[in-house]
Design a protein around this motif. Structure first.
Motif, PDB file in Angstrom:
ATOM      1  N   THR A  66       0.863  -1.179   0.000  1.00  9.50           N
ATOM      2  CA  THR A  66       0.000   0.000   0.000  1.00  9.50           C
ATOM      3  C   THR A  66       0.901   1.231   0.000  1.00  9.50           C
ATOM      4  OG1 THR A  66      -0.163   0.098   2.420  1.00  9.50           O
ATOM      5  CG2 THR A  66      -1.889  -1.130   1.255  1.00  9.50           C
ATOM      6  N   VAL A 115     -11.923  -5.155  10.813  1.00  8.50           N
ATOM      7  CA  VAL A 115     -12.092  -4.487   9.518  1.00  8.50           C
ATOM      8  C   VAL A 115     -13.013  -3.284   9.673  1.00  8.50           C
ATOM      9  CG1 VAL A 115     -13.067  -4.744   7.200  1.00  8.50           C
ATOM     10  CG2 VAL A 115     -11.505  -6.488   8.098  1.00  8.50           C
ATOM     11  N   SER A 121      -9.532   2.607   4.122  1.00 10.49           N
ATOM     12  CA  SER A 121     -10.137   1.565   3.291  1.00 10.49           C
ATOM     13  C   SER A 121      -9.100   0.613   2.703  1.00 10.49           C
ATOM     14  CB  SER A 121     -10.990   2.177   2.179  1.00 10.49           C
ATOM     15  OG  SER A 121     -10.210   3.012   1.357  1.00 10.49           O
ATOM     16  N   GLN A 122      -7.918   1.123   2.317  1.00  7.11           N
ATOM     17  CA  GLN A 122      -6.920   0.211   1.745  1.00  7.11           C
ATOM     18  C   GLN A 122      -6.425  -0.783   2.799  1.00  7.11           C
ATOM     19  OE1 GLN A 122      -3.556   2.258   0.080  1.00  7.11           O
ATOM     20  NE2 GLN A 122      -3.145   3.425   1.927  1.00  7.11           N
ATOM     21  N   ASP A 123      -6.384  -0.370   4.067  1.00  6.54           N
ATOM     22  CA  ASP A 123      -5.992  -1.299   5.130  1.00  6.54           C
ATOM     23  C   ASP A 123      -7.105  -2.301   5.424  1.00  6.54           C
ATOM     24  OD1 ASP A 123      -3.587   0.009   5.247  1.00  6.54           O
ATOM     25  OD2 ASP A 123      -4.016   1.079   7.116  1.00  6.54           O
ATOM     26  N   LYS A 124      -8.351  -1.879   5.297  1.00  2.00           N
ATOM     27  CA  LYS A 124      -9.484  -2.789   5.458  1.00  2.00           C
ATOM     28  C   LYS A 124      -9.402  -3.905   4.410  1.00  2.00           C
ATOM     29  CE  LYS A 124     -12.787   0.740   7.019  1.00  2.00           C
ATOM     30  NZ  LYS A 124     -13.514   0.243   8.185  1.00  2.00           N
ATOM     31  N   SER A 125      -9.170  -3.505   3.147  1.00  3.99           N
ATOM     32  CA  SER A 125      -9.052  -4.484   2.059  1.00  3.99           C
ATOM     33  C   SER A 125      -7.860  -5.395   2.283  1.00  3.99           C
ATOM     34  CB  SER A 125      -8.895  -3.770   0.715  1.00  3.99           C
ATOM     35  OG  SER A 125     -10.031  -3.003   0.432  1.00  3.99           O
ATOM     36  N   SER A 128      -8.711  -8.032   4.882  1.00  4.40           N
ATOM     37  CA  SER A 128      -9.661  -9.019   4.345  1.00  4.40           C
ATOM     38  C   SER A 128      -8.965 -10.008   3.414  1.00  4.40           C
ATOM     39  CB  SER A 128     -10.788  -8.317   3.587  1.00  4.40           C
ATOM     40  OG  SER A 128     -11.567  -7.568   4.475  1.00  4.40           O
ATOM     41  N   LEU A 129      -8.151  -9.493   2.504  1.00  7.35           N
ATOM     42  CA  LEU A 129      -7.437 -10.369   1.572  1.00  7.35           C
ATOM     43  C   LEU A 129      -6.382 -11.204   2.283  1.00  7.35           C
ATOM     44  CD1 LEU A 129      -7.069  -7.883  -1.413  1.00  7.35           C
ATOM     45  CD2 LEU A 129      -8.545  -9.900  -1.318  1.00  7.35           C
TER      46      LEU A 129
END
Length: 147
Positions: A66, A115, A121-125, A128-129
């Motif tokens: 990121t 989450v 938001s990029q850390d949330k994604s 999750s991934l």
């Protein structure tokens, strides 16, 4: 603009992930600048331990990258942090948030709850991934143990 190369850890313990609340009341993942001759995985392991007190010496996999930009008033210019992330596994839920570094709290939270808590938001994604990849790793590990 200053470009800083950083590394961090997405640390799991079963169905939980470690998140921190920083001095801006943002929920984030542990990370730090890569210094000197240190390799990114070393930085990730060291920063996780330094910021969280979590002993997670085992990197399961890379998790992705990121980047974000901010304005540094102390440097009077823009800074871009580029972060290489690693999926890590803790053997227990012991931790000690580094309050001297400005962190207010932290802990292992169920992934879905974490989450929702995470600020960016990029850390949330990323979480999750990374969790999907972590579960695949655990499943593969179980198959090896029963083979």
């Amino acid at each position: 603009m200053i470009i800083r190369n950083c590394a961090g850890g997405v640390v799991f313990r079963d169905d939980k992930v470690f998140v921190l609340k920083n001095d801006k009341n943002e929920w984030v993942l542990p990370k730090g600048k890569i210094r000197g001759e240190q390799l990114p995985p070393e930085t990730a392991i060291n920063r996780v331990e330094y910021e969280t007190g979590v002993n997670a010496p085992k990197i399961v996999s890379s998790a992705g990258e990121t980047a974000y930009e901010f304005y540094s008033f102390s440097r009077n210019q823009a800074v871009c942090n580029k972060i290489i992330w690693y999926i890590m596994e803790s053997q227990d839920e012991e931790y000690k948030v580094n309050l001297e570094e400005g962190f207010k709290e932290g802990g292992f939270y169920p992934v879905e709850e974490a989450v929702d808590m995470i600020t960016y938001s990029q850390d949330k994604s990323l979480v999750s991934l990374a969790y999907k990849r972590y579960l695949e790793f655990k499943d593969y590990q179980e198959k090896l143990n029963y083979a």
